[in-house]
Design an enzyme around this catalytic site. Structure first.
Site, PDB file in Angstrom:
ATOM      1  N   SER A 190       0.807  -1.221   0.000  1.00 21.17           N
ATOM      2  CA  SER A 190       0.000   0.000   0.000  1.00 21.17           C
ATOM      3  C   SER A 190       0.843   1.275   0.000  1.00 21.17           C
ATOM      4  O   SER A 190       0.364   2.330  -0.414  1.00 21.17           O
ATOM      5  CB  SER A 190      -0.942   0.012   1.207  1.00 21.17           C
ATOM      6  OG  SER A 190      -0.212  -0.106   2.409  1.00 21.17           O
ATOM      7  N   ASP A 201      -3.808   6.608  10.558  1.00 18.66           N
ATOM      8  CA  ASP A 201      -3.424   5.243  10.938  1.00 18.66           C
ATOM      9  C   ASP A 201      -1.964   5.144  11.370  1.00 18.66           C
ATOM     10  O   ASP A 201      -1.530   4.124  11.904  1.00 18.66           O
ATOM     11  CB  ASP A 201      -3.721   4.252   9.810  1.00 18.66           C
ATOM     12  CG  ASP A 201      -2.936   4.539   8.526  1.00 18.66           C
ATOM     13  OD1 ASP A 201      -1.942   5.284   8.566  1.00 18.66           O
ATOM     14  OD2 ASP A 201      -3.337   4.009   7.470  1.00 18.66           O
ATOM     15  N   HIS A 209       0.576   5.063   6.785  1.00 15.97           N
ATOM     16  CA  HIS A 209       0.635   5.500   5.391  1.00 15.97           C
ATOM     17  C   HIS A 209       0.914   7.002   5.287  1.00 15.97           C
ATOM     18  O   HIS A 209       0.241   7.791   5.943  1.00 15.97           O
ATOM     19  CB  HIS A 209      -0.673   5.158   4.683  1.00 15.97           C
ATOM     20  CG  HIS A 209      -0.994   3.708   4.700  1.00 15.97           C
ATOM     21  ND1 HIS A 209      -1.815   3.130   5.653  1.00 15.97           N
ATOM     22  CD2 HIS A 209      -0.593   2.712   3.891  1.00 15.97           C
ATOM     23  CE1 HIS A 209      -1.915   1.840   5.422  1.00 15.97           C
ATOM     24  NE2 HIS A 209      -1.182   1.558   4.362  1.00 15.97           N
TER      25      HIS A 209
END
Length: 228
Positions: A55, A204, A207
């Site tokens: 990701s 989070d 990221h």
């Protein structure tokens, strides 16, 4: 301006249950997406750079053009370099799942530079670093087996000490060991000056934000440019 081509594949979870609930729909869509995928090379004269990762590469939570791979394409275009960036990042990818799909990705088009960014999800899940190392080496060997002249750039990763300092230290060392034994170029730490900095990461804490991706792109460019 060239397009940043995205390899359409199954989007998996990156250690968060909110993404897991979508996995069934993603699985059903994968076959159709692969059939619809078009070759990434725009003209025969262009050389391809594949960013193969999780990701972080895919640009979770930001527009693909804001992710570091997209920013690298912008830099390449501004310098009039004849390279086409292919973003083959998949959210939730581990080294094991990456190994299972890499052949499909690299057989779709010529590969001149292969940027390998995997392992972070292994660390978050507590996978034995020896297994992560074995899978990364297998990916490198598979890429070279199909494209012997490819340049490979390995993105190093570190993880928080959630699993204990011994685990974190062992995990960190595998990237330098792989770079030495397999003779690939190494980015010591992909998230240099970004990892652990709240303002440069999404809520989070994993990221990067668009601002964070700009810093990551500068880090990647430092090691990528000499290969072009």
């Amino acid at each position: 301006m060239k397009k940043i081509w995205l390899i359409p594949v199954l989007l998996l979870s990156i250690a968060c249950s909110s993404e897991k609930k979508n996995s069934k729909d993603n699985i059903q869509a994968t076959a159709t997406e692969k059939q619809d995928a078009q070759p990434s090379r725009e003209t025969p004269s262009e050389q391809n750079i594949i960013f193969f990762g999780n990701s972080l590469t895919a640009g979770y939570g930001v527009d693909p053009s804001e992710a570091f791979a997209g920013l690298i394409q912008e830099r390449i275009d501004s310098l009039d370099y004849d390279y086409n960036v292919i973003n083959a990042g998949v959210s939730g990818e581990t080294t094991a799942t990456g190994l299972s799909r890499v052949e499909w990705v690299i057989k779709r088009q010529p590969v001149d530079v292969f940027v390998l960014e995997l392992g972070g999800n292994d660390g978050l899940r507590g996978i034995n670093p020896k297994e992560t190392k074995k899978n990364l080496i297998a990916i490198i060997e598979k890429v070279r087996g199909i494209h012997p002249e490819v340049e490979i750039l390995l993105a190093g990763m570190m993880i928080p000490p959630n699993m204990g300092e011994d685990y974190a230290n062992e995990f960190k060392k595998i990237y330098a060991e792989i770079a030495e034994t397999k003779n690939v170029k190494l980015i010591p730490f992909l998230l240099k000056d970004v990892g652990g900095i709240a303002d440069l990461n999404l809520p989070d804490g994993i990221h990067p934000t668009p601002a964070g991706h700009k810093i990551v792109a500068e880090t990647v460019w430092e090691y990528l440019k000499p290969l072009l």
